[in-house]
Write a protein that holds these residues in place. Structure first.
Motif, PDB file in Angstrom:
ATOM      1  N   ALA A   5     121.951 -18.903  21.599  1.00  0.00           N
ATOM      2  CA  ALA A   5     120.934 -19.272  22.582  1.00  0.00           C
ATOM      3  C   ALA A   5     121.528 -19.579  23.949  1.00  0.00           C
ATOM      4  CB  ALA A   5     120.140 -20.478  22.082  1.00  0.00           C
ATOM      5  N   GLY A   6     122.854 -19.465  24.074  1.00  0.00           N
ATOM      6  CA  GLY A   6     123.498 -19.713  25.358  1.00  0.00           C
ATOM      7  C   GLY A   6     123.782 -21.173  25.652  1.00  0.00           C
ATOM      8  N   LYS A   7     123.726 -22.022  24.629  1.00  0.00           N
ATOM      9  CA  LYS A   7     124.016 -23.440  24.811  1.00  0.00           C
ATOM     10  C   LYS A   7     125.484 -23.717  24.492  1.00  0.00           C
ATOM     11  CE  LYS A   7     119.679 -24.270  25.661  1.00  0.00           C
ATOM     12  NZ  LYS A   7     119.238 -24.595  27.048  1.00  0.00           N
ATOM     13  N   PRO A   8     126.073 -24.776  25.080  1.00  0.00           N
ATOM     14  CA  PRO A   8     127.454 -25.121  24.734  1.00  0.00           C
ATOM     15  C   PRO A   8     127.566 -25.594  23.297  1.00  0.00           C
ATOM     16  CG  PRO A   8     126.488 -26.802  26.164  1.00  0.00           C
ATOM     17  CD  PRO A   8     125.507 -25.672  26.111  1.00  0.00           C
ATOM     18  N   LEU A   9     128.750 -25.480  22.727  1.00  0.00           N
ATOM     19  CA  LEU A   9     128.980 -25.930  21.358  1.00  0.00           C
ATOM     20  C   LEU A   9     128.951 -27.451  21.292  1.00  0.00           C
ATOM     21  CD1 LEU A   9     131.831 -23.494  20.263  1.00  0.00           C
ATOM     22  CD2 LEU A   9     129.349 -23.193  20.147  1.00  0.00           C
ATOM     23  N   MET A  10     128.721 -27.957  20.097  1.00  0.00           N
ATOM     24  CA  MET A  10     128.643 -29.410  19.907  1.00  0.00           C
ATOM     25  C   MET A  10     130.016 -30.041  20.098  1.00  0.00           C
ATOM     26  SD  MET A  10     126.113 -29.610  16.580  1.00  0.00           S
ATOM     27  CE  MET A  10     126.206 -31.406  16.577  1.00  0.00           C
ATOM     28  N   ASN A  11     130.028 -31.307  20.454  1.00  0.00           N
ATOM     29  CA  ASN A  11     131.231 -32.121  20.598  1.00  0.00           C
ATOM     30  C   ASN A  11     132.253 -31.486  21.546  1.00  0.00           C
ATOM     31  OD1 ASN A  11     130.223 -33.967  18.596  1.00  0.00           O
ATOM     32  ND2 ASN A  11     130.880 -32.504  17.034  1.00  0.00           N
ATOM     33  N   PRO A  12     131.855 -31.210  22.777  1.00  0.00           N
ATOM     34  CA  PRO A  12     132.788 -30.575  23.710  1.00  0.00           C
ATOM     35  C   PRO A  12     133.942 -31.502  24.080  1.00  0.00           C
ATOM     36  CG  PRO A  12     130.825 -31.297  24.874  1.00  0.00           C
ATOM     37  CD  PRO A  12     130.543 -31.502  23.403  1.00  0.00           C
ATOM     38  N   THR A  13     135.104 -30.917  24.344  1.00  0.00           N
ATOM     39  CA  THR A  13     136.261 -31.700  24.784  1.00  0.00           C
ATOM     40  C   THR A  13     136.074 -32.196  26.208  1.00  0.00           C
ATOM     41  OG1 THR A  13     137.679 -30.354  23.368  1.00  0.00           O
ATOM     42  CG2 THR A  13     138.764 -31.640  25.080  1.00  0.00           C
ATOM     43  N   PHE A  14     135.380 -31.380  27.014  1.00  0.00           N
ATOM     44  CA  PHE A  14     135.198 -31.701  28.425  1.00  0.00           C
ATOM     45  C   PHE A  14     133.692 -31.832  28.713  1.00  0.00           C
ATOM     46  CE2 PHE A  14     138.888 -28.891  27.919  1.00  0.00           C
ATOM     47  CZ  PHE A  14     139.905 -29.739  28.339  1.00  0.00           C
ATOM     48  N   PRO A  15     133.123 -33.015  28.563  1.00  0.00           N
ATOM     49  CA  PRO A  15     131.680 -33.184  28.778  1.00  0.00           C
ATOM     50  C   PRO A  15     131.226 -32.754  30.162  1.00  0.00           C
ATOM     51  CG  PRO A  15     132.591 -35.104  27.670  1.00  0.00           C
ATOM     52  CD  PRO A  15     133.763 -34.270  28.112  1.00  0.00           C
ATOM     53  N   GLU A  16     132.119 -32.838  31.173  1.00  0.00           N
ATOM     54  CA  GLU A  16     131.734 -32.436  32.518  1.00  0.00           C
ATOM     55  C   GLU A  16     131.579 -30.916  32.630  1.00  0.00           C
ATOM     56  OE1 GLU A  16     136.293 -33.054  32.743  1.00  0.00           O
ATOM     57  OE2 GLU A  16     134.588 -33.566  31.439  1.00  0.00           O
ATOM     58  N   ASN A  17     132.157 -30.167  31.724  1.00  0.00           N
ATOM     59  CA  ASN A  17     131.964 -28.718  31.645  1.00  0.00           C
ATOM     60  C   ASN A  17     132.000 -28.346  30.171  1.00  0.00           C
ATOM     61  OD1 ASN A  17     131.679 -26.008  32.108  1.00  0.00           O
ATOM     62  ND2 ASN A  17     133.436 -25.803  33.457  1.00  0.00           N
ATOM     63  N   PRO A  18     130.899 -28.573  29.455  1.00  0.00           N
ATOM     64  CA  PRO A  18     130.914 -28.514  27.983  1.00  0.00           C
ATOM     65  C   PRO A  18     131.170 -27.126  27.403  1.00  0.00           C
ATOM     66  CG  PRO A  18     128.675 -28.772  28.804  1.00  0.00           C
ATOM     67  CD  PRO A  18     129.580 -28.968  29.980  1.00  0.00           C
ATOM     68  N   TYR A  19     131.095 -26.081  28.215  1.00  0.00           N
ATOM     69  CA  TYR A  19     131.375 -24.745  27.691  1.00  0.00           C
ATOM     70  C   TYR A  19     132.877 -24.493  27.513  1.00  0.00           C
ATOM     71  CZ  TYR A  19     126.527 -23.334  28.511  1.00  0.00           C
ATOM     72  OH  TYR A  19     125.156 -23.223  28.472  1.00  0.00           O
ATOM     73  N   VAL A  20     133.725 -25.263  28.189  1.00  0.00           N
ATOM     74  CA  VAL A  20     135.160 -24.992  28.179  1.00  0.00           C
ATOM     75  C   VAL A  20     135.761 -25.367  26.822  1.00  0.00           C
ATOM     76  CG1 VAL A  20     137.390 -25.576  29.169  1.00  0.00           C
ATOM     77  CG2 VAL A  20     135.401 -25.238  30.669  1.00  0.00           C
ATOM     78  N   TYR A  21     136.326 -24.368  26.159  1.00  0.00           N
ATOM     79  CA  TYR A  21     136.979 -24.551  24.861  1.00  0.00           C
ATOM     80  C   TYR A  21     138.487 -24.719  25.046  1.00  0.00           C
ATOM     81  CZ  TYR A  21     137.726 -23.744  19.839  1.00  0.00           C
ATOM     82  OH  TYR A  21     138.062 -23.864  18.514  1.00  0.00           O
ATOM     83  N   THR A  22     139.106 -23.855  25.856  1.00  0.00           N
ATOM     84  CA  THR A  22     140.501 -23.996  26.260  1.00  0.00           C
ATOM     85  C   THR A  22     140.619 -23.579  27.719  1.00  0.00           C
ATOM     86  OG1 THR A  22     141.104 -21.756  25.530  1.00  0.00           O
ATOM     87  CG2 THR A  22     141.412 -23.550  23.943  1.00  0.00           C
ATOM     88  N   LEU A  23     141.742 -23.944  28.359  1.00  0.00           N
ATOM     89  CA  LEU A  23     141.934 -23.613  29.767  1.00  0.00           C
ATOM     90  C   LEU A  23     143.374 -23.172  30.004  1.00  0.00           C
ATOM     91  CD1 LEU A  23     142.366 -26.794  31.962  1.00  0.00           C
ATOM     92  CD2 LEU A  23     142.159 -26.961  29.478  1.00  0.00           C
ATOM     93  N   GLY A  24     143.634 -22.722  31.234  1.00  0.00           N
ATOM     94  CA  GLY A  24     144.978 -22.315  31.602  1.00  0.00           C
ATOM     95  C   GLY A  24     145.317 -20.893  31.214  1.00  0.00           C
ATOM     96  N   HIS A  25     144.345 -19.974  31.364  1.00  0.00           N
ATOM     97  CA  HIS A  25     144.547 -18.578  30.989  1.00  0.00           C
ATOM     98  C   HIS A  25     144.509 -17.678  32.226  1.00  0.00           C
ATOM     99  CE1 HIS A  25     144.077 -19.843  26.854  1.00  0.00           C
ATOM    100  NE2 HIS A  25     142.882 -20.343  27.118  1.00  0.00           N
TER     101      HIS A  25
END
Length: 405
Positions: free
Chosen positions: A227-247
């Motif tokens: 449905a295009g929603k972020p996953l539950m329990n995000p690591t970064f609440p300020e950008n809840p779609y981010v799963y990992t970074l630095g790529h």
């Protein structure tokens, strides 16, 4: 490097202790470590001789700039349908006999310049109970383009219809490169949970500092629902779609049998890598890299850095990895529990597997001498290799003794 540090400090991309340390360390000459080449010891002889024990046949030809391939396997009927998406918005469906059907994809504002176009296709595990599939592509125009993921309904007779948006990268860019776009469905331990997906996003090349900025969706792996929603329990609440970074430009994305998530990505001139993803982890770009800029200039003095996760495989010189599967079929016992990585620049199929102490990369197939865009497996466990370019093809790789099947 100074430009990155100024940007990072101004934007809050890096914590103050880390930023202070980076500034101090830039005054010190640190030799770039290119000693992290993945070793090739302890490789089984059967893996090294793989290419001598297979035959190839052109299963599909005359493909115009294909970008990705997947398969629909029916083990009960012993059949495989191959689905290929091309840069310019065409879906090619190939049945078990090699018969080809072509369908146009009604993608909003498709942008095909540079590395853009249709990027990936994913058939969720719920198929065919649900006929929803996912496609990633670049959309927009020269001065404002971005990665988008859409969903549609797939049938063998009609292609993909009823296409609807799912998620788009928030930031636009004015470069036609480094989109990422690889899709993965996360396997669930609880079947009552809604399906979860990941998509890789590139740094846009000229925007590499954004890979370290949590509020930006460039240079990340994003997690989302159908449905295009972020996953539950995000690591970064300020950008809840981010799963990992630095790529930088993340490509191949697969999940292993024990839940491991493997992803490879393009380095600059050198420093192509495979990463073992952990939710919330930072994979370093552009603070950490084993490659240099295309001009020969040093991007960063750091080949590793505290708090940033090192790759499990490094390819220097670059191979330009394009896609990847986790092979678990018994057709090729020597490949069981192995990552198979296609490459564009090197024109080689690599096997990556784990020894007692490290991950090992081995060249296993280079007979085609062509840029390899993608890889899939048919119902027999044969390999399907998709080549690249304006006159590409799908090559079936099967064991010699199975030639008559």
């Amino acid at each position: 490097m100074k430009k990155f540090l100024v940007f990072a400090l101004a934007s809050g991309a890096i914590s103050h202790p880390l930023a202070s340390s980076l500034v101090a360390d830039t005054e010190i000459e640190i030799a770039r470590s290119t000693e992290k080449q993945t070793v090739t010891s302890d490789v089984p002889a059967s893996l090294k001789s793989f290419a001598n024990n297979v035959v190839t046949e052109n299963f599909v030809t005359s493909l115009g700039f294909p970008k990705a391939m997947t398969t629909l396997v029916d083990q009960e009927k012993a059949t495989t349908h191959i689905l290929i998406v091309t840069r310019d918005g065409e879906l090619v469906v190939v049945d078990n006999n090699g018969e080809v059907s072509k369908f146009s994809l009604a993608l909003d504002n498709l942008y095909t310049k540079g590395q853009g176009g249709v990027l990936d296709i994913l058939i969720p595990s719920q198929f065919p109970a649900s006929r929803t599939v996912l496609i990633s592509y670049s959309k927009g125009r020269d001065d404002a383009n971005r990665l988008a993921v859409v969903k549609g309904e797939f049938s063998l007779s009609s292609g993909i219809t009823d296409i609807e948006p799912v998620i788009e990268v928030e930031q636009t860019k004015d470069t036609p490169v480094h989109y990422g776009g690889k899709l993965l469905q996360l396997e669930r331990s609880d079947v009552s949970q809604a399906p979860s997906f990941l998509v890789t996003t590139g740094d846009g090349f000229d925007y590499r500092e954004q890979a370290q900025v949590v509020s930006s969706q460039l240079g990340k792996v994003l997690g989302f629902s159908i449905a295009g929603k972020p996953l539950m329990n995000p690591t970064f609440p300020e950008n809840p779609y981010v799963y990992t970074l630095g790529h930088r430009n993340p490509q191949g994305l697969v999940q292993g049998p024990h839940g491991q998530i493997f992803m490879h990505e393009h380095g600059p001139d050198g420093g192509d890598e495979v990463n073992l993803l952990q939710k919330g982890a930072n994979y370093g770009w552009p603070v950490v890299t084993l490659g240099k800029d295309y001009s020969g200039a040093r991007i960063s003095p750091f080949s590793t850095y505290p708090g940033m996760t090192d790759p499990i495989v490094n390819w220097t010189p670059s191979i330009a990895p394009s896609s990847m599967i986790y092979y678990s079929h018994d057709q090729y016992p020597m490949l069981t529990d192995t990552l198979l990585v296609t490459s564009l620049k090197a024109k080689v199929l690599y096997a990556v597997n784990k020894t007692s102490s490290t991950y090992v990369s081995t060249k296993v197939f280079d007979k085609l001498e062509m840029r390899l865009r993608d890889i899939a497996v048919d119902h027999q466990g044969n390999l399907l290799l998709l080549t690249d370019g304006e006159n590409a093809k799908v090559v079936k790789v099967s064991p010699k003794q199975n030639k008559a099947q």
